[in-house]
Structure formats: C-alpha cells, structure tokens
Write a protein that holds these residues in place. Sequence first.
Motif, PDB file in Angstrom:
ATOM      1  N   VAL A   1       0.833  -1.208   0.000  1.00 49.84           N
ATOM      2  CA  VAL A   1       0.000   0.000   0.000  1.00 49.84           C
ATOM      3  C   VAL A   1       0.866   1.256   0.000  1.00 49.84           C
ATOM      4  O   VAL A   1       0.548   2.257  -0.655  1.00 49.84           O
ATOM      5  CB  VAL A   1      -0.948  -0.011   1.218  1.00 49.84           C
ATOM      6  N   ALA A   2       2.006   1.219   0.716  1.00 44.26           N
ATOM      7  CA  ALA A   2       2.869   2.395   0.813  1.00 44.26           C
ATOM      8  C   ALA A   2       3.418   2.829  -0.541  1.00 44.26           C
ATOM      9  O   ALA A   2       3.835   3.984  -0.697  1.00 44.26           O
ATOM     10  CB  ALA A   2       4.025   2.123   1.774  1.00 44.26           C
ATOM     11  N   LEU A   3       3.415   1.933  -1.526  1.00 40.46           N
ATOM     12  CA  LEU A   3       3.888   2.299  -2.857  1.00 40.46           C
ATOM     13  C   LEU A   3       3.061   3.441  -3.447  1.00 40.46           C
ATOM     14  O   LEU A   3       3.546   4.218  -4.272  1.00 40.46           O
ATOM     15  CB  LEU A   3       3.820   1.083  -3.797  1.00 40.46           C
ATOM     16  N   TYR A   4       1.806   3.530  -3.021  1.00 40.16           N
ATOM     17  CA  TYR A   4       0.886   4.520  -3.597  1.00 40.16           C
ATOM     18  C   TYR A   4       0.747   5.759  -2.725  1.00 40.16           C
ATOM     19  O   TYR A   4      -0.139   6.577  -2.960  1.00 40.16           O
ATOM     20  CB  TYR A   4      -0.485   3.866  -3.824  1.00 40.16           C
ATOM     21  N   LEU A   5       1.613   5.903  -1.730  1.00 36.34           N
ATOM     22  CA  LEU A   5       1.544   7.070  -0.845  1.00 36.34           C
ATOM     23  C   LEU A   5       1.668   8.388  -1.607  1.00 36.34           C
ATOM     24  O   LEU A   5       0.864   9.311  -1.389  1.00 36.34           O
ATOM     25  CB  LEU A   5       2.617   6.964   0.238  1.00 36.34           C
ATOM     26  N   PRO A   6       2.640   8.548  -2.527  1.00 32.02           N
ATOM     27  CA  PRO A   6       2.724   9.825  -3.260  1.00 32.02           C
ATOM     28  C   PRO A   6       1.474  10.128  -4.082  1.00 32.02           C
ATOM     29  O   PRO A   6       0.964  11.260  -4.068  1.00 32.02           O
ATOM     30  CB  PRO A   6       3.943   9.625  -4.166  1.00 32.02           C
ATOM     31  N   LEU A   7       0.955   9.131  -4.791  1.00 27.18           N
ATOM     32  CA  LEU A   7      -0.238   9.346  -5.605  1.00 27.18           C
ATOM     33  C   LEU A   7      -1.449   9.626  -4.720  1.00 27.18           C
ATOM     34  O   LEU A   7      -2.298  10.466  -5.046  1.00 27.18           O
ATOM     35  CB  LEU A   7      -0.489   8.126  -6.489  1.00 27.18           C
TER      36      LEU A   7
ATOM     37  N   ILE B   1      19.804  19.937   5.646  1.00 28.04           N
ATOM     38  CA  ILE B   1      18.358  19.861   5.862  1.00 28.04           C
ATOM     39  C   ILE B   1      17.552  20.371   4.668  1.00 28.04           C
ATOM     40  O   ILE B   1      16.652  19.666   4.179  1.00 28.04           O
ATOM     41  CB  ILE B   1      17.960  20.602   7.150  1.00 28.04           C
ATOM     42  N   PRO B   2      17.804  21.577   4.137  1.00 28.06           N
ATOM     43  CA  PRO B   2      16.972  22.038   3.017  1.00 28.06           C
ATOM     44  C   PRO B   2      17.110  21.161   1.775  1.00 28.06           C
ATOM     45  O   PRO B   2      16.119  20.931   1.066  1.00 28.06           O
ATOM     46  CB  PRO B   2      17.474  23.469   2.764  1.00 28.06           C
ATOM     47  N   LEU B   3      18.312  20.658   1.510  1.00 24.53           N
ATOM     48  CA  LEU B   3      18.494  19.798   0.339  1.00 24.53           C
ATOM     49  C   LEU B   3      17.835  18.436   0.547  1.00 24.53           C
ATOM     50  O   LEU B   3      17.300  17.846  -0.398  1.00 24.53           O
ATOM     51  CB  LEU B   3      19.985  19.629   0.041  1.00 24.53           C
ATOM     52  N   THR B   4      17.865  17.923   1.775  1.00 27.12           N
ATOM     53  CA  THR B   4      17.179  16.660   2.068  1.00 27.12           C
ATOM     54  C   THR B   4      15.678  16.825   1.922  1.00 27.12           C
ATOM     55  O   THR B   4      14.988  15.949   1.373  1.00 27.12           O
ATOM     56  CB  THR B   4      17.529  16.182   3.488  1.00 27.12           C
ATOM     57  N   LEU B   5      15.139  17.955   2.397  1.00 27.99           N
ATOM     58  CA  LEU B   5      13.716  18.239   2.209  1.00 27.99           C
ATOM     59  C   LEU B   5      13.385  18.320   0.725  1.00 27.99           C
ATOM     60  O   LEU B   5      12.357  17.782   0.275  1.00 27.99           O
ATOM     61  CB  LEU B   5      13.352  19.543   2.912  1.00 27.99           C
ATOM     62  N   ALA B   6      14.242  18.962  -0.056  1.00 27.73           N
ATOM     63  CA  ALA B   6      14.026  19.044  -1.504  1.00 27.73           C
ATOM     64  C   ALA B   6      14.011  17.655  -2.124  1.00 27.73           C
ATOM     65  O   ALA B   6      13.210  17.372  -3.030  1.00 27.73           O
ATOM     66  CB  ALA B   6      15.115  19.912  -2.138  1.00 27.73           C
ATOM     67  N   ALA B   7      14.885  16.751  -1.642  1.00 27.91           N
ATOM     68  CA  ALA B   7      14.920  15.383  -2.170  1.00 27.91           C
ATOM     69  C   ALA B   7      13.624  14.641  -1.864  1.00 27.91           C
ATOM     70  O   ALA B   7      13.112  13.883  -2.700  1.00 27.91           O
ATOM     71  CB  ALA B   7      16.117  14.634  -1.598  1.00 27.91           C
ATOM     72  N   ILE B   8      13.064  14.854  -0.666  1.00 30.42           N
ATOM     73  CA  ILE B   8      11.793  14.220  -0.310  1.00 30.42           C
ATOM     74  C   ILE B   8      10.682  14.697  -1.241  1.00 30.42           C
ATOM     75  O   ILE B   8       9.893  13.902  -1.773  1.00 30.42           O
ATOM     76  CB  ILE B   8      11.435  14.513   1.153  1.00 30.42           C
ATOM     77  N   LEU B   9      10.622  16.008  -1.460  1.00 26.72           N
ATOM     78  CA  LEU B   9       9.587  16.567  -2.338  1.00 26.72           C
ATOM     79  C   LEU B   9       9.787  16.093  -3.778  1.00 26.72           C
ATOM     80  O   LEU B   9       8.813  15.788  -4.489  1.00 26.72           O
ATOM     81  CB  LEU B   9       9.604  18.087  -2.257  1.00 26.72           C
ATOM     82  N   LEU B  10      11.043  16.018  -4.214  1.00 28.64           N
ATOM     83  CA  LEU B  10      11.330  15.554  -5.568  1.00 28.64           C
ATOM     84  C   LEU B  10      10.949  14.085  -5.737  1.00 28.64           C
ATOM     85  O   LEU B  10      10.486  13.672  -6.802  1.00 28.64           O
ATOM     86  CB  LEU B  10      12.817  15.743  -5.872  1.00 28.64           C
ATOM     87  N   CYS B  11      11.121  13.310  -4.667  1.00 25.21           N
ATOM     88  CA  CYS B  11      10.703  11.911  -4.692  1.00 25.21           C
ATOM     89  C   CYS B  11       9.206  11.803  -4.971  1.00 25.21           C
ATOM     90  O   CYS B  11       8.770  11.000  -5.804  1.00 25.21           O
ATOM     91  CB  CYS B  11      11.049  11.229  -3.369  1.00 25.21           C
ATOM     92  N   TYR B  12       8.420  12.623  -4.277  1.00 26.56           N
ATOM     93  CA  TYR B  12       6.967  12.565  -4.470  1.00 26.56           C
ATOM     94  C   TYR B  12       6.583  13.017  -5.879  1.00 26.56           C
ATOM     95  O   TYR B  12       5.696  12.422  -6.507  1.00 26.56           O
ATOM     96  CB  TYR B  12       6.269  13.426  -3.413  1.00 26.56           C
ATOM     97  N   LEU B  13       7.251  14.025  -6.375  1.00 25.81           N
ATOM     98  CA  LEU B  13       6.969  14.494  -7.729  1.00 25.81           C
ATOM     99  C   LEU B  13       7.277  13.394  -8.747  1.00 25.81           C
ATOM    100  O   LEU B  13       6.442  13.061  -9.602  1.00 25.81           O
ATOM    101  CB  LEU B  13       7.802  15.740  -8.032  1.00 25.81           C
ATOM    102  N   GLY B  14       8.485  12.815  -8.657  1.00 23.57           N
ATOM    103  CA  GLY B  14       8.889  11.800  -9.621  1.00 23.57           C
ATOM    104  C   GLY B  14       8.042  10.548  -9.544  1.00 23.57           C
ATOM    105  O   GLY B  14       7.626   9.999 -10.577  1.00 23.57           O
ATOM    106  N   THR B  15       7.779  10.072  -8.333  1.00 18.21           N
ATOM    107  CA  THR B  15       6.982   8.854  -8.170  1.00 18.21           C
ATOM    108  C   THR B  15       5.579   9.054  -8.715  1.00 18.21           C
ATOM    109  O   THR B  15       5.027   8.173  -9.391  1.00 18.21           O
ATOM    110  CB  THR B  15       6.921   8.451  -6.688  1.00 18.21           C
ATOM    111  N   THR B  16       4.994  10.202  -8.438  1.00 22.00           N
ATOM    112  CA  THR B  16       3.648  10.486  -8.928  1.00 22.00           C
ATOM    113  C   THR B  16       3.622  10.550 -10.449  1.00 22.00           C
ATOM    114  O   THR B  16       2.714   9.999 -11.089  1.00 22.00           O
ATOM    115  CB  THR B  16       3.141  11.805  -8.335  1.00 22.00           C
TER     116      THR B  16
END
Length: 351
Positions: free
Chosen positions: A240-246, A294-309
């Motif tokens: 189920v966690a695979l669909y967390l970004p979507l 910290i800011p770059l790690t936060l950017a990586a988290i947000l980029l993960c959600y963008l790319g996965t979606t």
Amino acid sequence: MNGSCVIVIPFVSMNEYLLQCLKECQALDYPQFHIILLPDQPVSLPPEFLHDNISIIVTGDLTIAAKRNIAIRHFSGADYFALIDSDAYPDVNWLKNGVAYLANHPDVWAVGGPNITPPDEPLLQRVVGNAQQTFLVSGPLHFAKKLSASRDCSSLHSCNLILSRHAFDTLGGFDETLFTGEDRNLCDRIRETGKRIYFHRDVIVYHHNRSLWIPFLLQRITYGHGSVAIGKRQFNRFNVALYLPLGWLGLFLALFVYEMCSAGSMLASMIFAFINLAVAAVMAAQACISIREIPLTLAAILLCYLGTTIGQILALVGIEPNLKRFYSNRPAGVIPLVVRQQKGPAGEPPS
C-alpha cells in the motif's frame, strides 16, 4: 557453515562504480565464491580483475530480473546466491554473515541488511541518502537505509539480498517482465510460502545514491512506473505504501477542487499542504548530520513525491518512457566500453 556462493552483478556498461564493486567483492572474507558479471554488451576487464573466479555472461538488453535468472540458472551447483547492484559495494563480512544466518535458519529464505550511503559520498548524493532514510521516501523499508536493529521484515532490496539455491528453485526465479520491483515481488512470494525474510544489521552493503536533481527525479519516475505493475500483481497491505505519493496528490487535489467549487478560501488545502511540508521537514532534519543538509534533504523528499507520482500517472495511462535510460546510475567518469572476444557459444562465460 560455509557453502559455495555466486555473486550476481547485472549492469549495462563498464564504469568506475562497477570496478569499485569488483574490488571490494574480491576482498570479501569468505572461502568459496564466484563473481558473475552480466553486461548488455561484451566488455573488457582491467588486468587486475582477470581471475578464475570472475565470469562474464553477455545478456543483451534484458531486465535486471532476467539477467539474474540467467546467472543463477547457469551456476546450478552453487549453494547460495548473493545479489548486489553494480553501483554498490559490500562490507568485508557481507557474505560470511549472510550465509551463516541462512545456514543456521532454514525457515529463512532471504537475508539482507543495510544498504547505506558510502562515507565519502558527495553532498548532492548524500542528501538523497538522507531522504531515503525517511518513511516518506522508503515507506516500511526505511530502516534498511541505515544501521537499524536486526528483524524479520516484509521485503528487502535486491542490491543486498542473499538467497539459497532451494529458495530460488522453489520460487522459480524473478519475474522477468518487471523492470523494477522484482525484489519486492520475490519477497511477496516468499511470504506466501510461509517462509521468513530477515534483515541482518551486519550484512552491509554501501550503495551510491543518485545525485539530486535530475538523476534522482528520473530514478523516482522509474520506481513510480514500476510500482503500478507490482500493485497489479500483488496488492497487499505491504505494498500500500507504494501509492503514498499518488494518494497524497489525490487528497490534495480533491480538497483543492472542493474548495474551488464551494467558493471557499482555500484555507483547508493550504493547511493540509503546510502540515505535510512540516512533517517532511522534521523527518529531513532527523536524517541529517548537519544543518546545511536539511533544506536539500527536504528538496529530495519533495522531488521523490513528484517523480513517483509522474511515474505512476504515466503507467496508469499506458505511457512507457525509456526506463532503462532513466534508471541507470553511473559516476561522472564513465570508462569507455571495450570489446573482448568471448569464447564458446553466445551467452557462455569466457574461459
């Protein structure tokens, strides 16, 4: 107890990450192992790697799952198979610790451990590793991206996975139609047989991360695309966690559209976005060792959600980009491909 082991390394073309992987594999504290390389095209190894315990099987353009199946079926006499990615390298006790646990626990069919950021990783790759330590990026497997406590688990990454011959033969190998997620699919089938999957904190692999921005974005698009195929095959509580970004995007858009249609103030959607951003920022801070990360790690988290979606949406509408090109991870200095004549029939290792 020691048994013969084959280390399986699929890759596209020769590069410095692969040579680092080979060097560290050769230094393993284990009495009997063979390394099998699976490139798309014929390659030439530097002289220091021309040993009897290294073979090459040229596979052509196949999925990683298909390459691994070829290697494992070719070495039918091996007791264990150790899977590692070409952009990773093992700790000296990797095989010894992993095989010992399998030998002493016959109900465990797969063992692996942390696949962590190398100590000398550059900043833009290190922050991606930080992001992958969070639940928001890696879901229930976030513990595998750091030196966590040993435990039974639902799945393991195939960049650090050791299997017995019996387990592979019983399961019938990897699903070759999956471009990514073949490891999760295999682990799903292990659990369905009633056998265990074990995360051992002393079975360590160092795994180079994609660099922040474009390389990491493309990797996450690939993961997102592949997660749809995994979910269609085995939709269970572990996946189920695979669909967390979507799901996050769907909730935000539903709230946004509702407020638009009701002529609201958009306050609820703004609060929703702010809360999620704050949670991501807290998780990013917990994963970082310095404030500048910290800011770059936060950017990586947000980029993960963008790319996965993006990847999941492309898969759902039937669009398949060049996933192999998206997924490839190579260092800046790529070693040119050099052809070495292979002996014997196509697909056989050189003598």
